[in-house]
Scaffold this motif. Structure first.
Motif, PDB file in Angstrom:
ATOM      1  N   LEU A  50       0.802  -1.214   0.000  1.00  0.00           N
ATOM      2  CA  LEU A  50       0.000   0.000   0.000  1.00  0.00           C
ATOM      3  C   LEU A  50       0.845   1.278   0.000  1.00  0.00           C
ATOM      4  O   LEU A  50       0.523   2.226  -0.739  1.00  0.00           O
ATOM      5  CB  LEU A  50      -0.951  -0.016   1.201  1.00  0.00           C
ATOM      6  CG  LEU A  50      -1.998   1.095   1.238  1.00  0.00           C
ATOM      7  CD1 LEU A  50      -2.897   1.042   0.012  1.00  0.00           C
ATOM      8  CD2 LEU A  50      -2.837   0.983   2.509  1.00  0.00           C
ATOM      9  N   PRO A  51       1.914   1.360   0.783  1.00  0.00           N
ATOM     10  CA  PRO A  51       2.706   2.607   0.762  1.00  0.00           C
ATOM     11  C   PRO A  51       3.233   2.955  -0.628  1.00  0.00           C
ATOM     12  O   PRO A  51       3.187   4.117  -1.050  1.00  0.00           O
ATOM     13  CB  PRO A  51       3.848   2.316   1.743  1.00  0.00           C
ATOM     14  CG  PRO A  51       3.288   1.291   2.670  1.00  0.00           C
ATOM     15  CD  PRO A  51       2.405   0.441   1.824  1.00  0.00           C
ATOM     16  N   VAL A  52       3.754   1.973  -1.356  1.00  0.00           N
ATOM     17  CA  VAL A  52       4.254   2.242  -2.711  1.00  0.00           C
ATOM     18  C   VAL A  52       3.127   2.692  -3.617  1.00  0.00           C
ATOM     19  O   VAL A  52       3.269   3.641  -4.414  1.00  0.00           O
ATOM     20  CB  VAL A  52       4.942   0.978  -3.275  1.00  0.00           C
ATOM     21  CG1 VAL A  52       5.269   1.162  -4.750  1.00  0.00           C
ATOM     22  CG2 VAL A  52       6.193   0.665  -2.489  1.00  0.00           C
ATOM     23  N   ILE A  62       0.241   7.194  -6.603  1.00  0.00           N
ATOM     24  CA  ILE A  62      -0.956   8.001  -6.834  1.00  0.00           C
ATOM     25  C   ILE A  62      -0.652   9.471  -6.566  1.00  0.00           C
ATOM     26  O   ILE A  62      -1.035  10.369  -7.343  1.00  0.00           O
ATOM     27  CB  ILE A  62      -2.125   7.514  -5.952  1.00  0.00           C
ATOM     28  CG1 ILE A  62      -2.513   6.071  -6.338  1.00  0.00           C
ATOM     29  CG2 ILE A  62      -3.321   8.444  -6.076  1.00  0.00           C
ATOM     30  CD1 ILE A  62      -3.042   5.915  -7.732  1.00  0.00           C
ATOM     31  N   ARG A  63       0.042   9.764  -5.475  1.00  0.00           N
ATOM     32  CA  ARG A  63       0.359  11.147  -5.139  1.00  0.00           C
ATOM     33  C   ARG A  63       1.285  11.779  -6.167  1.00  0.00           C
ATOM     34  O   ARG A  63       1.172  12.977  -6.467  1.00  0.00           O
ATOM     35  CB  ARG A  63       1.003  11.194  -3.755  1.00  0.00           C
ATOM     36  CG  ARG A  63      -0.022  11.045  -2.614  1.00  0.00           C
ATOM     37  CD  ARG A  63       0.650  10.953  -1.268  1.00  0.00           C
ATOM     38  NE  ARG A  63      -0.353  11.030  -0.188  1.00  0.00           N
ATOM     39  CZ  ARG A  63      -0.143  10.604   1.035  1.00  0.00           C
ATOM     40  NH1 ARG A  63       1.030  10.025   1.363  1.00  0.00           N
ATOM     41  NH2 ARG A  63      -1.086  10.729   1.954  1.00  0.00           N
ATOM     42  N   ALA A  64       2.203  10.961  -6.724  1.00  0.00           N
ATOM     43  CA  ALA A  64       3.136  11.516  -7.709  1.00  0.00           C
ATOM     44  C   ALA A  64       2.475  11.738  -9.063  1.00  0.00           C
ATOM     45  O   ALA A  64       2.770  12.738  -9.743  1.00  0.00           O
ATOM     46  CB  ALA A  64       4.341  10.579  -7.853  1.00  0.00           C
ATOM     47  N   GLU A 102      -3.921  16.306  -8.721  1.00  0.00           N
ATOM     48  CA  GLU A 102      -5.214  16.901  -8.410  1.00  0.00           C
ATOM     49  C   GLU A 102      -6.028  16.059  -7.429  1.00  0.00           C
ATOM     50  O   GLU A 102      -7.132  16.456  -7.028  1.00  0.00           O
ATOM     51  CB  GLU A 102      -6.041  17.093  -9.692  1.00  0.00           C
ATOM     52  CG  GLU A 102      -6.531  15.802 -10.342  1.00  0.00           C
ATOM     53  CD  GLU A 102      -5.536  15.206 -11.333  1.00  0.00           C
ATOM     54  OE1 GLU A 102      -5.972  14.557 -12.299  1.00  0.00           O
ATOM     55  OE2 GLU A 102      -4.319  15.400 -11.122  1.00  0.00           O
ATOM     56  N   VAL A 103      -5.521  14.897  -7.027  1.00  0.00           N
ATOM     57  CA  VAL A 103      -6.251  14.008  -6.139  1.00  0.00           C
ATOM     58  C   VAL A 103      -5.799  14.231  -4.698  1.00  0.00           C
ATOM     59  O   VAL A 103      -4.600  14.253  -4.408  1.00  0.00           O
ATOM     60  CB  VAL A 103      -6.032  12.534  -6.531  1.00  0.00           C
ATOM     61  CG1 VAL A 103      -6.725  11.592  -5.531  1.00  0.00           C
ATOM     62  CG2 VAL A 103      -6.552  12.283  -7.937  1.00  0.00           C
ATOM     63  N   THR A 104      -6.772  14.397  -3.805  1.00  0.00           N
ATOM     64  CA  THR A 104      -6.487  14.535  -2.379  1.00  0.00           C
ATOM     65  C   THR A 104      -6.464  13.129  -1.762  1.00  0.00           C
ATOM     66  O   THR A 104      -7.455  12.388  -1.865  1.00  0.00           O
ATOM     67  CB  THR A 104      -7.555  15.373  -1.676  1.00  0.00           C
ATOM     68  OG1 THR A 104      -7.597  16.676  -2.291  1.00  0.00           O
ATOM     69  CG2 THR A 104      -7.249  15.516  -0.189  1.00  0.00           C
ATOM     70  N   VAL A 105      -5.356  12.776  -1.156  1.00  0.00           N
ATOM     71  CA  VAL A 105      -5.170  11.425  -0.612  1.00  0.00           C
ATOM     72  C   VAL A 105      -5.127  11.497   0.906  1.00  0.00           C
ATOM     73  O   VAL A 105      -4.380  12.291   1.482  1.00  0.00           O
ATOM     74  CB  VAL A 105      -3.872  10.789  -1.151  1.00  0.00           C
ATOM     75  CG1 VAL A 105      -3.701   9.388  -0.570  1.00  0.00           C
ATOM     76  CG2 VAL A 105      -3.886  10.750  -2.673  1.00  0.00           C
ATOM     77  N   ARG A 106      -5.948  10.675   1.541  1.00  0.00           N
ATOM     78  CA  ARG A 106      -5.952  10.568   3.004  1.00  0.00           C
ATOM     79  C   ARG A 106      -5.897   9.084   3.376  1.00  0.00           C
ATOM     80  O   ARG A 106      -6.715   8.277   2.879  1.00  0.00           O
ATOM     81  CB  ARG A 106      -7.204  11.206   3.605  1.00  0.00           C
ATOM     82  CG  ARG A 106      -7.228  12.729   3.460  1.00  0.00           C
ATOM     83  CD  ARG A 106      -8.414  13.328   4.206  1.00  0.00           C
ATOM     84  NE  ARG A 106      -9.669  12.959   3.584  1.00  0.00           N
ATOM     85  CZ  ARG A 106     -10.227  13.622   2.569  1.00  0.00           C
ATOM     86  NH1 ARG A 106      -9.625  14.680   2.055  1.00  0.00           N
ATOM     87  NH2 ARG A 106     -11.379  13.233   2.069  1.00  0.00           N
ATOM     88  N   VAL A 107      -4.971   8.721   4.267  1.00  0.00           N
ATOM     89  CA  VAL A 107      -4.759   7.331   4.648  1.00  0.00           C
ATOM     90  C   VAL A 107      -4.769   7.231   6.169  1.00  0.00           C
ATOM     91  O   VAL A 107      -4.061   7.986   6.854  1.00  0.00           O
ATOM     92  CB  VAL A 107      -3.419   6.791   4.103  1.00  0.00           C
ATOM     93  CG1 VAL A 107      -3.241   5.326   4.474  1.00  0.00           C
ATOM     94  CG2 VAL A 107      -3.350   6.974   2.590  1.00  0.00           C
ATOM     95  N   ASP A 108      -5.607   6.336   6.702  1.00  0.00           N
ATOM     96  CA  ASP A 108      -5.637   6.115   8.148  1.00  0.00           C
ATOM     97  C   ASP A 108      -4.346   5.476   8.620  1.00  0.00           C
ATOM     98  O   ASP A 108      -3.618   4.821   7.854  1.00  0.00           O
ATOM     99  CB  ASP A 108      -6.812   5.206   8.516  1.00  0.00           C
ATOM    100  CG  ASP A 108      -8.146   5.914   8.385  1.00  0.00           C
ATOM    101  OD1 ASP A 108      -8.137   7.144   8.147  1.00  0.00           O
ATOM    102  OD2 ASP A 108      -9.185   5.234   8.505  1.00  0.00           O
TER     103      ASP A 108
END
Length: 409
Positions: A286-288, A293-295, A299-305
């Motif tokens: 998941l981290p990779v 996705i962030r790179a 335009e996508v806001t990413v939030r991870v618990d």
């Protein structure tokens, strides 16, 4: 190619008939021997009783022989030397002579007769009673004939039962073979009829279950192939349009966009090749995936618990699912696009949402590829999710939110 070997019907018929014949032989032969012994023993016993009875009757008057109702019974009075004096019989009798010498009754065979001799109590001679051995043998032969008739009848019944059982065993297997051949020809709805034979019915149920699973797998593979083809064609079309635009009016921005599309298409192809070769599940990196996705999607806001449970899923499959969801949100949605990864207890949920109008009511976005372009690749994404043991659902219509649910290990 027809396999070589003896058909089951013939094997079962021969086996049952062989067992039946062996059982008949094992029963009939001892019975025939016992019957022969019993007839001879009975004859000897009857002759001995008759001789003793007549000897007792001649004690007072040895000159008058009694008469027998059976014409086959021969009665003779013999002297102490074993010579015939009165009645019927051979001129001399060794058995009578022996009886006279020791004073005891005797039984045996003389010539063609069964003989019994008993001494007269007064000592005046010996009574000899005989019957032709041929008469006894005829009775034995008649008994043997009856045994043979019963044996043949039993063998006939055994043959009938063997034929019935061989058919009972062979027909279900022949039907099962036909069902297996139909499955090999591509009929995944094949079902072997019930036979009442437990093992055959279990094999039929296993074959039906296998046919059902193969049909489902083939249907998914065909749908998957169609969705993959469409996804690749869409990427190639976008790349070609970008390149044509760059050729007409060259600019660094257009070339950069074309390169980005080419890189994305390359990623799709590499992931699909990885999925086609993957034979097992591995922990999701998941981290990779989040870092990619962030790179690639600024335009996508990413939030991870924090402290998410570890899940087992192919990273390539999850990447393709998220690319489909994010691409559809960018093409057909509006406003902010967000990706949230949350802990749902039994696993994790990856939610993709935007602020657009959402999905039109009654539209099957996970079915066939829509003509208006909405929901492109969602069928492929759902197939990939199910192949990984997860689910892809439309959690909310407006604003649209798609959730990829993956179970924990």
């Amino acid at each position: 190619m027809t396999p070589e070997g003896t058909p089951l019907r013939q094997r079962a018929l021969a086996a049952i008939l062989g067992v039946t014949a062996l059982a008949i032989v094992l029963f009939a032969v001892p019975l025939a021997v016992l019957t022969n012994d019993r007839y001879h023993d009975r004859t000897a016993s009857d002759l001995a009783r008759s001789a003793s009875r007549h000897a007792t009757a001649l004690r007072d008057d040895p000159t008058v022989l009694p008469r027998e109702d059976d014409e086959d019974i021969l009665i003779g009075l013999y002297s102490q030397e074993g010579r015939l004096t009165v009645g019927a019989g051979p001129a001399t009798s060794p058995l009578a002579a022996r009886t006279a010498r020791d004073g005891l009754p005797h039984q045996g065979e003389e010539g063609a007769d069964y003989v019994a001799a008993a001494p007269i109590p007064s000592g005046t001679g010996v009574v000899r009673v005989a019957t032709p051995a041929e008469e006894v043998n005829e009775e034995v032969y008649e008994a043997w004939q009856l045994i043979a008739i019963l044996a043949l009848a039993a063998l006939g019944v055994g043959a009938a039962v063997a034929g019935y059982l061989s058919r009972r065993l062979a027909i279900p297997l022949e039907r099962l073979t036909g069902a297996a051949q139909a499955l090999g020809d591509g009929d995944f709805t094949v079902r072997a009829p019930k036979s009442g034979v437990l093992e055959v019915d279990q094999a039929g149920e296993a074959l039906a279950a296998t046919a059902g699973r193969l049909g489902e797998v083939l249907a998914r593979e065909r749908a998957f192939s169609g969705e993959v083809s469409h996804q690749l064609r869409t990427g190639v079309t976008g790349l070609m349009l970008g390149l044509e635009s760059a050729l007409d009016r060259p600019s660094p921005e257009k070339v950069a966009r074309a390169m980005a599309r080419a890189e994305r298409l390359q990623t799709i192809i590499e992931d699909l090749v990885t999925l086609s070769r993957d034979t097992g599940h591995s922990p999701l990196d998941l981290p990779v995936l989040i870092a990619e996705i962030r790179a690639d999607w600024e335009e996508v806001t990413v939030r991870v618990d924090d402290d998410l449970p570890e899940v087992t899923a192919s990273t390539a499959a999850v990447r393709q699912i998220l690319l489909v969801l994010l691409d559809n949100a960018r093409r057909h949605g509006a406003g902010e696009i967000s990706l949230t990864v949350t802990d749902v207890g039994a696993g994790i949920a990856l939610n993709v949402s935007d602020e657009g109008d959402g999905v039109p009511e009654g539209r099957d976005i996970f079915g066939r590829i829509p003509r208006d372009g909405h929901g492109i690749g969602l069928g492929l994404a759902r197939s990939l999710a199910e192949a990984e043991g997860g689910r892809l659902i439309l959690r909310r219509d407006r604003p649209p939110t798609f959730s990829l649910l993956l179970p924990s290990r």
